[in-house]
Design an enzyme around this catalytic site. Structure first.
Site, PDB file in Angstrom:
ATOM      1  N   GLN A   1      47.393  51.521  32.080  1.00  0.00           N
ATOM      2  CA  GLN A   1      46.921  50.307  31.422  1.00  0.00           C
ATOM      3  C   GLN A   1      46.931  50.416  29.903  1.00  0.00           C
ATOM      4  O   GLN A   1      46.771  49.411  29.221  1.00  0.00           O
ATOM      5  CB  GLN A   1      45.509  49.954  31.892  1.00  0.00           C
ATOM      6  CG  GLN A   1      45.482  49.436  33.313  1.00  0.00           C
ATOM      7  CD  GLN A   1      44.084  49.028  33.674  1.00  0.00           C
ATOM      8  OE1 GLN A   1      43.279  49.839  34.097  1.00  0.00           O
ATOM      9  NE2 GLN A   1      43.794  47.748  33.492  1.00  0.00           N
TER      10      GLN A   1
ATOM     11  N   GLY B   1      36.444  49.761  33.981  1.00  0.00           N
ATOM     12  CA  GLY B   1      37.367  50.797  34.425  1.00  0.00           C
ATOM     13  C   GLY B   1      38.687  50.642  33.697  1.00  0.00           C
ATOM     14  O   GLY B   1      39.042  49.538  33.274  1.00  0.00           O
TER      15      GLY B   1
ATOM     16  N   HIS C   1      40.282  50.455  42.595  1.00  0.00           N
ATOM     17  CA  HIS C   1      41.092  49.596  41.728  1.00  0.00           C
ATOM     18  C   HIS C   1      41.857  50.441  40.710  1.00  0.00           C
ATOM     19  O   HIS C   1      43.065  50.247  40.508  1.00  0.00           O
ATOM     20  CB  HIS C   1      40.162  48.592  41.030  1.00  0.00           C
ATOM     21  CG  HIS C   1      40.836  47.682  40.066  1.00  0.00           C
ATOM     22  ND1 HIS C   1      40.991  46.334  40.315  1.00  0.00           N
ATOM     23  CD2 HIS C   1      41.376  47.894  38.833  1.00  0.00           C
ATOM     24  CE1 HIS C   1      41.614  45.771  39.280  1.00  0.00           C
ATOM     25  NE2 HIS C   1      41.841  46.699  38.365  1.00  0.00           N
ATOM     26  N   GLU C   2      41.174  51.390  40.075  1.00  0.00           N
ATOM     27  CA  GLU C   2      41.815  52.211  39.043  1.00  0.00           C
ATOM     28  C   GLU C   2      42.807  53.208  39.634  1.00  0.00           C
ATOM     29  O   GLU C   2      43.876  53.438  39.064  1.00  0.00           O
ATOM     30  CB  GLU C   2      40.766  52.916  38.178  1.00  0.00           C
ATOM     31  CG  GLU C   2      39.833  51.979  37.429  1.00  0.00           C
ATOM     32  CD  GLU C   2      40.524  50.891  36.630  1.00  0.00           C
ATOM     33  OE1 GLU C   2      41.646  51.099  36.134  1.00  0.00           O
ATOM     34  OE2 GLU C   2      39.924  49.803  36.491  1.00  0.00           O
TER      35      GLU C   2
ATOM     36  N   HIS D   1      46.017  51.601  40.119  1.00  0.00           N
ATOM     37  CA  HIS D   1      46.832  51.549  38.895  1.00  0.00           C
ATOM     38  C   HIS D   1      47.677  52.809  38.740  1.00  0.00           C
ATOM     39  O   HIS D   1      48.809  52.743  38.258  1.00  0.00           O
ATOM     40  CB  HIS D   1      45.946  51.396  37.655  1.00  0.00           C
ATOM     41  CG  HIS D   1      45.587  49.989  37.329  1.00  0.00           C
ATOM     42  ND1 HIS D   1      46.520  49.037  36.988  1.00  0.00           N
ATOM     43  CD2 HIS D   1      44.387  49.373  37.285  1.00  0.00           C
ATOM     44  CE1 HIS D   1      45.912  47.894  36.749  1.00  0.00           C
ATOM     45  NE2 HIS D   1      44.616  48.062  36.921  1.00  0.00           N
TER      46      HIS D   1
ATOM     47  N   CYS E   1      41.111  42.116  36.032  1.00  0.00           N
ATOM     48  CA  CYS E   1      41.751  43.302  35.467  1.00  0.00           C
ATOM     49  C   CYS E   1      42.062  43.060  33.999  1.00  0.00           C
ATOM     50  O   CYS E   1      42.521  41.970  33.627  1.00  0.00           O
ATOM     51  CB  CYS E   1      43.037  43.588  36.236  1.00  0.00           C
ATOM     52  SG  CYS E   1      43.928  45.046  35.688  1.00  0.00           S
ATOM     53  N   LEU E   2      41.833  44.087  33.179  1.00  0.00           N
ATOM     54  CA  LEU E   2      42.138  43.961  31.756  1.00  0.00           C
ATOM     55  C   LEU E   2      43.623  43.717  31.516  1.00  0.00           C
ATOM     56  O   LEU E   2      43.999  43.110  30.514  1.00  0.00           O
ATOM     57  CB  LEU E   2      41.680  45.214  31.009  1.00  0.00           C
ATOM     58  CG  LEU E   2      40.173  45.480  30.997  1.00  0.00           C
ATOM     59  CD1 LEU E   2      39.868  46.806  30.299  1.00  0.00           C
ATOM     60  CD2 LEU E   2      39.420  44.339  30.351  1.00  0.00           C
TER      61      LEU E   2
END
Length: 165
Positions: free
Chosen positions: A49, A44, A131-132, A135, A89-90
């Protein structure tokens, strides 16, 4: 070329702006986001991000390398039943934590052509979407984590460096 914004980048703490123009540039952005997500082994990715204040998330299927873009997503329902899973997370590499989230959600969104949809998600899909969407609202999984399971020392160092700027 897009690159992943790393914590404590300020963009990760800001609300993303709604998208109102649905055109080839948006489709190209979605493709570029999917590419970078898979290059970094993610499932995701959200606009902030990649340092863009845009209300877009990309959700991937790790088995097929297919993906879907959700524009201006809004969660409209969350189940009372929850599950706790370890999230990463990235934007926070090598940091993981236990996060409790609703097992099922309903949400509405626009596709890349601007058409509005309503759908449901459960299990891992529901977790990734939540989660996304977080963000897009400046919320990171570390804000919701019951416990940091890996990388507490990295997180502490990042927080301290961010405080010293």
């Amino acid at each position: 070329m897009l690159k992943i914004a790393k914590y404590p980048a300020e963009i990760l703490r800001k609300n993303a702006k709604p998208i109102s123009e649905f055109n080839d540039d948006l489709k190209k952005l979605a493709e570029d986001m999917a590419k970078i997500m898979y290059e970094d082994d993610g499932i995701g990715l959200a606009g902030p991000q990649v340092s863009l204040s845009k209300n877009i998330i990309i959700i991937g299927d790790s088995d097929e390398h297919s993906w879907k873009a959700y524009i201006n997503p809004i969660i409209t329902y969350i189940s009372k039943n929850t599950t706790t899973t370890e999230e990463g997370c990235l934007s926070l590499p090598n940091i993981f934590g236990n996060v409790t989230r609703p097992k099922k959600i309903r949400f509405k969104y626009q596709d890349l052509d601007g058409k509005t949809h309503k759908t449901k998600a459960k299990g891992l899909d529901a977790i990734v979407i939540q989660h996304e969407v977080d963000h897009l609202n400046g919320v990171l999984f570390i804000d919701r984590a019951d416990k940091i399971t890996k990388g507490q020392d990295i997180l502490d160092s990042l927080k301290n460096n961010g405080d010293n700027k």
